[in-house]
Design an enzyme around this catalytic site. Structure first.
Site, PDB file in Angstrom:
ATOM      1  CG  HIS A  83     -42.554 -36.095 101.997  1.00  0.00           C
ATOM      2  ND1 HIS A  83     -40.710 -36.258 102.108  1.00  0.00           N
ATOM      3  CD2 HIS A  83     -42.623 -35.509 101.437  1.00  0.00           C
ATOM      4  CE1 HIS A  83     -40.981 -34.771 101.063  1.00  0.00           C
ATOM      5  NE2 HIS A  83     -42.125 -34.633 100.704  1.00  0.00           N
ATOM      6  CG  ASP A 111     -39.275 -39.056 102.567  1.00  0.00           C
ATOM      7  OD1 ASP A 111     -39.972 -39.536 101.203  1.00  0.00           O
ATOM      8  OD2 ASP A 111     -39.233 -38.419 102.911  1.00  0.00           O
TER       9      ASP A 111
HETATM   10  C1  XLS Z   1     -40.042 -29.128  97.805  1.00  0.00           C
HETATM   11  C2  XLS Z   1     -40.035 -29.338  98.974  1.00  0.00           C
HETATM   12  C3  XLS Z   1     -40.554 -30.474 100.114  1.00  0.00           C
HETATM   13  C4  XLS Z   1     -40.633 -30.079 101.448  1.00  0.00           C
HETATM   14  C5  XLS Z   1     -41.181 -31.246 102.000  1.00  0.00           C
HETATM   15  O1  XLS Z   1     -39.621 -28.453  97.096  1.00  0.00           O
HETATM   16  O2  XLS Z   1     -39.053 -28.417  99.144  1.00  0.00           O
HETATM   17  O3  XLS Z   1     -39.088 -31.516 100.261  1.00  0.00           O
HETATM   18  O4  XLS Z   1     -39.909 -29.504 102.309  1.00  0.00           O
HETATM   19  O5  XLS Z   1     -42.546 -31.681 100.925  1.00  0.00           O
END
Ligand code: XLS
Ligand code: NI
Ligand code: NI
Length: 436
Positions: free
Chosen positions: A100, A103
């Site tokens: 993301h 991150d």
């Molecule tokens: C959250 C999601 C997230 C997505 C990406 O529960 O799994 O991590 O994979 O935004």
């Protein structure tokens, strides 16, 4: 930099080795059904968990020891972390990662500052991609942590939240393209609701579609040709997430004419939260031609929230690989470990143990699924089970030559339906166990 000096490249040592820092089943160049293992899986590390997971939970703060982290996060620290992340992935032998925007780089006070921070880190990501063979499987934007998104992003009642999210995704798409990303994922974040008394569901879901349409249009405008994914999850953080499960997501995409542009990214833990099995969710998506990518993890059924554990269950990985083989495998997608080490597994080395376990579990699942397919055991049983559709009245129905009147006539002549056969469920489960 202080990464993982004590670890060297993880090697395949086979099933006789007891070395926990080795692969026992994942032999990246070994060929199964005509394809190398690494090309079947296209393993990916989730940056948010592996590089940013702190181990905090609602009852206590983070526990992770990460010697490379500075006391206060900064762009410099974020750049250093990228180098550590790539060292980790190189030593593990994983070909892809996902992230993301927030991150990889710290959020600034304004959108412009956040974008500048991101640009600085993307420069290092690009350098590291060039230095190694590691590539970006998909990028995404965090549209759920900042308080402006407390009511959702694209589905917020506040139009400015939508606008900010749009600007963020615009930038995330540019960055994903810049890094040669093969996909872009939408996961709902806080797109959903707690209470229908204060929610205009129709308007919110319309807005979500407008948002995705804008993303698709902008991607085309800048020449980003990666695959878009939509990730189902039924609840958490909101009570009703709009991207509930595979069927709901596909319905949404088709209702708004987005199905040509967006496939699904399916996560095992989200499947069980939805009251389905992962096997069901991927099979449903695949049969609709909508299976794009997989977030590989596992949820503890006794805890009942998105525990995001590393998958070690061979039954689960066998089911996933069986469906993948059946539908020809990934084209753009891969197996992204959207999984985190437990709060109690706080040392850097635990990151290796976790990923090695997941990769080996999938390698075993692949070998088992391929063996089941090779013997044709299930294939023959299935063929037999549906035999009544291959000729006679079944073939007429499937061929569109029957209607209620012809079927009534047929049954009046027959008097009753031919006897049905046993489902042989237990026998089939036993057959599967013979391969495990
Ligand atoms: C959250 C999601 C997230 C997505 C990406 O529960 O799994 O991590 O994979 O935004
Ligand atoms: Ni996920
Ligand atoms: Ni999740």
């Amino acid at each position: 930099m202080a990464g993982f000096p004590e670890v060297s490249r993880i090697q395949f040592e086979g099933t006789t080795s007891k070395n926990p820092l080795a692969f026992h089943h994942y032999d990246e160049d070994a060929v199964v059904e005509g394809k190398k293992m690494k090309d079947h899986f296209r393993f990916s590390v989730a940056y948010w968990h592996t590089m940013r997971g702190t181990g905090s939970d609602p009852f206590g703060p983070g526990t992770m020891i990460r010697p490379w982290e500075a006391a206060v996060d900064s762009v410099e620290n974020a750049c250093n972390r990228v180098r550590v992340g790539f060292e980790f992935m190189e030593k593990l032998g994983v070909p892809y990662y996902c992230f993301h925007d927030r991150d990889v780089s710290p959020e600034g006070k304004t959108l412009a500052e956040s974008n500048r921070n991101l640009d600085a880190v993307v420069k290092v990501l690009k350098e590291e991609q060039q230095r190694t063979d590691i590539r970006l499987l998909w990028g995404t934007a965090n549209l759920f942590s900042n308080r402006r998104y407390m009511h959702g992003a694209a589905t917020s009642p506040n139009a400015d939240s939508f606008a900010f999210a749009a600007a963020q995704v615009k930038k995330a798409l540019e960055v994903t393209k810049e890094l040669g990303g093969q996909g872009y994922t939408f996961w709902g974040g806080r797109e959903g609701y707690f209470n229908l008394w204060n929610t205009d569901m129709k308007r919110e879901i319309d807005h979500l579609a407008v948002f995705m349409r804008m993303a698709v249009d902008y991607a085309r405008e800048i020449g980003f040709t990666g695959q878009f994914y939509f990730e189902p999850k039924p609840k958490e953080p909101t009570k009703h997430q709009y991207d509930s499960d595979s069927a709901a997501c596909i319905n949404f995409l088709r209702a708004y004419g987005l199905e040509k542009h967006v496939k699904l990214n399916i996560e095992a833990n989200h499947a069980t939260l939805a009251g389905h099995s992962m096997h069901h969710e991927i099979e449903y998506a695949a049969m609709q031609g909508m299976l794009g990518s997989i977030d590989a993890n596992y949820g503890d059924l006794l805890l009942g929230w998105d525990t995001d554990q590393f998958p070690t269950d061979i039954y689960l990985t066998t089911q996933i690989m069986h469906t993948l083989l059946k539908y020809g495998g990934f084209s753009t997608g891969g197996l992204n470990f959207d999984a985190k080490v437990r709060r109690e597994s706080f040392e850097p080395i635990d990151l290796f143990h976790a990923h090695i376990g997941g990769m080996d579990a999938f390698a075993r699942g692949l070998k088992i699924a391929a063996a089941i397919r090779k013997d044709g055991a299930l294939g023959k049983l299935l063929q037999e089970r549906y035999r009544s559709w291959d000729s006679g009245i079944g073939a007429e129905i499937e061929g569109g030559q029957a209607n209620f009147k012809t079927l009534e006539k047929y049954m009046l002549e027959q008097g009753d339906a031919a006897p049905v056969s046993s489902g042989r469920q237990e026998m089939i489960e036993n057959i599967i166990n013979m391969y495990l």
